[in-house]
Structures are given as structure tokens and as C-alpha cells.
Write an enzyme that holds these catalytic residues in place. Structure first.
Site, PDB file in Angstrom:
ATOM      1  N   ASN A  58       0.832  -1.217   0.000  1.00  0.00           N
ATOM      2  CA  ASN A  58       0.000   0.000   0.000  1.00  0.00           C
ATOM      3  C   ASN A  58       0.861   1.259   0.000  1.00  0.00           C
ATOM      4  O   ASN A  58       1.913   1.311   0.645  1.00  0.00           O
ATOM      5  CB  ASN A  58      -1.003  -0.006   1.164  1.00  0.00           C
ATOM      6  CG  ASN A  58      -0.368  -0.137   2.533  1.00  0.00           C
ATOM      7  OD1 ASN A  58       0.629  -0.822   2.698  1.00  0.00           O
ATOM      8  ND2 ASN A  58      -0.955   0.505   3.525  1.00  0.00           N
ATOM      9  N   GLU A  60       0.569   5.323   0.525  1.00  0.00           N
ATOM     10  CA  GLU A  60      -0.298   6.401   1.025  1.00  0.00           C
ATOM     11  C   GLU A  60       0.206   7.774   0.585  1.00  0.00           C
ATOM     12  O   GLU A  60       1.288   7.908   0.013  1.00  0.00           O
ATOM     13  CB  GLU A  60      -0.402   6.290   2.555  1.00  0.00           C
ATOM     14  CG  GLU A  60      -1.032   4.964   2.961  1.00  0.00           C
ATOM     15  CD  GLU A  60      -1.270   4.815   4.456  1.00  0.00           C
ATOM     16  OE1 GLU A  60      -0.809   5.666   5.244  1.00  0.00           O
ATOM     17  OE2 GLU A  60      -1.936   3.833   4.826  1.00  0.00           O
ATOM     18  N   CYS A  69      -4.286   0.925  -2.387  1.00  0.00           N
ATOM     19  CA  CYS A  69      -4.133  -0.350  -1.676  1.00  0.00           C
ATOM     20  C   CYS A  69      -3.088  -1.229  -2.356  1.00  0.00           C
ATOM     21  O   CYS A  69      -2.862  -1.139  -3.567  1.00  0.00           O
ATOM     22  CB  CYS A  69      -5.464  -1.115  -1.677  1.00  0.00           C
ATOM     23  SG  CYS A  69      -6.756  -0.389  -0.678  1.00  0.00           S
ATOM     24  N   GLU A  71      -3.241  -4.333  -3.150  1.00  0.00           N
ATOM     25  CA  GLU A  71      -3.789  -5.205  -4.198  1.00  0.00           C
ATOM     26  C   GLU A  71      -3.833  -4.485  -5.540  1.00  0.00           C
ATOM     27  O   GLU A  71      -3.488  -5.034  -6.579  1.00  0.00           O
ATOM     28  CB  GLU A  71      -5.218  -5.645  -3.835  1.00  0.00           C
ATOM     29  CG  GLU A  71      -5.320  -6.515  -2.597  1.00  0.00           C
ATOM     30  CD  GLU A  71      -5.537  -5.726  -1.319  1.00  0.00           C
ATOM     31  OE1 GLU A  71      -5.026  -4.584  -1.215  1.00  0.00           O
ATOM     32  OE2 GLU A  71      -6.204  -6.252  -0.416  1.00  0.00           O
ATOM     33  N   CYS A 108     -10.343  -4.933   0.335  1.00  0.00           N
ATOM     34  CA  CYS A 108     -11.441  -3.979   0.502  1.00  0.00           C
ATOM     35  C   CYS A 108     -12.385  -4.055  -0.709  1.00  0.00           C
ATOM     36  O   CYS A 108     -12.068  -4.658  -1.737  1.00  0.00           O
ATOM     37  CB  CYS A 108     -10.905  -2.559   0.674  1.00  0.00           C
ATOM     38  SG  CYS A 108     -10.439  -1.737  -0.864  1.00  0.00           S
ATOM     39  N   CYS A 111     -10.970  -2.867  -4.102  1.00  0.00           N
ATOM     40  CA  CYS A 111     -10.031  -3.847  -4.676  1.00  0.00           C
ATOM     41  C   CYS A 111     -10.787  -5.060  -5.224  1.00  0.00           C
ATOM     42  O   CYS A 111     -10.424  -5.604  -6.269  1.00  0.00           O
ATOM     43  CB  CYS A 111      -8.991  -4.265  -3.642  1.00  0.00           C
ATOM     44  SG  CYS A 111      -7.806  -2.939  -3.305  1.00  0.00           S
TER      45      CYS A 111
HETATM   46  N1  THU Z   1      -5.343  -1.229   2.464  1.00  0.00           N
HETATM   47  C1  THU Z   1      -4.835  -2.071   1.530  1.00  0.00           C
HETATM   48  O1  THU Z   1      -3.712  -1.894   1.047  1.00  0.00           O
HETATM   49  N2  THU Z   1      -5.600  -3.138   1.145  1.00  0.00           N
HETATM   50  C2  THU Z   1      -6.827  -3.435   1.658  1.00  0.00           C
HETATM   51  O2  THU Z   1      -7.489  -4.335   1.180  1.00  0.00           O
HETATM   52  C3  THU Z   1      -7.334  -2.659   2.816  1.00  0.00           C
HETATM   53  C4  THU Z   1      -6.656  -1.362   3.062  1.00  0.00           C
HETATM   54  C5  THU Z   1      -4.514  -0.089   2.895  1.00  0.00           C
HETATM   55  C6  THU Z   1      -5.022   1.259   2.466  1.00  0.00           C
HETATM   56  C7  THU Z   1      -4.383   2.160   3.501  1.00  0.00           C
HETATM   57  O3  THU Z   1      -3.072   2.466   3.078  1.00  0.00           O
HETATM   58  C8  THU Z   1      -4.299   1.293   4.742  1.00  0.00           C
HETATM   59  O4  THU Z   1      -4.437  -0.037   4.307  1.00  0.00           O
HETATM   60  C9  THU Z   1      -5.357   1.602   5.788  1.00  0.00           C
HETATM   61  O5  THU Z   1      -6.634   1.556   5.241  1.00  0.00           O
END
Ligand code: THU
Length: 156
Positions: A58, A60, A69, A71, A108, A111
Site C-alpha cells: 500500500n 499512502e 491499496c 492489491e 477492501c 479492490c
Molecule cells: N489497504 C490495503 O492496502 N488493502 C486493503 O485491502 C485494505 C486497506 C490499505 C489502504 C491504507 O493504506 C491502509 O491499508 C489503511 O486503510
């Protein structure tokens, strides 16, 4: 959702070795997570038809919605550089930065939507490997079962 759409494994060691390897690679990928805001490190790994594994973590941003994310980092990278390779399976793992242990996570909703898009594009199933809240490992037969009644191009 039908029970035959997924398998449940009490231990990671019971998984198919290629799926176990995906989990390991996803764990390694989580180390490159750029997550100074959530401190939540996510790793994803995709297995392609040619046996290659592509990973993502991930990423940010100070403008929160700009982040992506793990994925989708892995999926979009794969679709960009290897658009004709089929995606066979995708594993996701996550941990809090301060922890050494990984905690159960599943992709999520956004994704899931993206995985389904590529599943429809390639016309063959993408198995999703995730951990349920009780610690069981789940291997789905496809991505669609994670998004019943989903929106897709047929709706347009
Ligand atoms: N996140 C993911 O990378 N994948 C998911 O399926 C759930 C959330 C990340 C997004 C963000 O950087 C952090 O987790 C908190 O939500």
C-alpha cells in the site's frame, strides 16, 4: 455465496505450496509499504499463468484519497507490464507497523471490484487467498464470489 465457492484451512501449512509461497511473498512485500498515516502495512502477491509472482504494497499520500491499496498496486502494475498474462491467484496480508505478527485481512470493496474486472477481462477465475477474522485461511474459487450482484461492464 455457496460453500463450494471457497476452501477453509486451519493452518497455512495445509495450503497448496504455490499459495503458501504467495502468502510469503505478500508478507515480504509489506515491508515496502509506504504508510506513514495509517501505520498499517499491507502486502499483496499475484501468481501469473507463467508462474511469475508480482507483488505490491500500500502506498499512502498526504492527500489521503490519493493513496492506493497493495492489491491495486500489484494488479495495475501487472496489467500495465504483462497485460496478456492470466492472473491465477492473489494473496493479501497485513500488519501494524509496531507489530511483528500479521493480522487477518481481506481485500477492501474497491479492490474486489478491480479484481473482478480483470477476472472478467481474462475470462478465467482469480483465486483470492485471505485470512478470516478467526485466523482460518480462505481460498476462494474466484473473485466474483466476494462481490455478489456486482457492477460490471454489462451494466453500462
Ligand atoms: N489497504 C490495503 O492496502 N488493502 C486493503 O485491502 C485494505 C486497506 C490499505 C489502504 C491504507 O493504506 C491502509 O491499508 C489503511 O486503510
Amino acid at each position: 455465496m455457496h460453500e463450494e465457492d471457497f476452501r477453509v484451512y486451519k493452518s497455512k501449512d495445509l495450503l497448496d505450496p504455490s499459495h503458501k509461497n504467495l502468502i510469503t511473498q505478500a508478507m515480504e512485500a509489506s515491508a515496502s509499504s509506504y504508510s506513514p498515516y495509517s501505520n498499517y502495512q499491507v502486502g499483496a502477491a499475484l501468481m501469473l499463468g507463467n508462474g511469475q509472482v508480482i507483488t505490491g504494497s500500500n502506498q499512502e499520500n498526504a492527500s489521503y484519497p490519493a493513496g492506493l491499496c497493495a492489491e491495486r498496486v500489484a494488479l495495475f502494475h501487472t496489467a500495465s507490464v504483462l497485460p496478456d498474462e492470466k492472473i491465477m491467484a492473489l494473496a493479501t496480508v497485513a500488519k501494524r507497523r509496531a507489530d511483528t505478527h500479521f493480522r487477518p485481512v481481506s481485500p477492501c470493496g474497491i479492490c474486489r471490484q478491480v479484481i473482478v474486472e480483470y477476472e472478467l477481462k481474462q475470462n478465467s477465475p482469480i483465486q483470492v487467498i485471505l485470512q478470516s477474522p478467526n485466523g482460518d485461511w480462505i481460498v476462494t474459487d474466484n473473485a466474483k464470489m466476494l462481490l455478489p450482484f456486482c457492477f460490471d461492464k454489462e451494466s453500462l
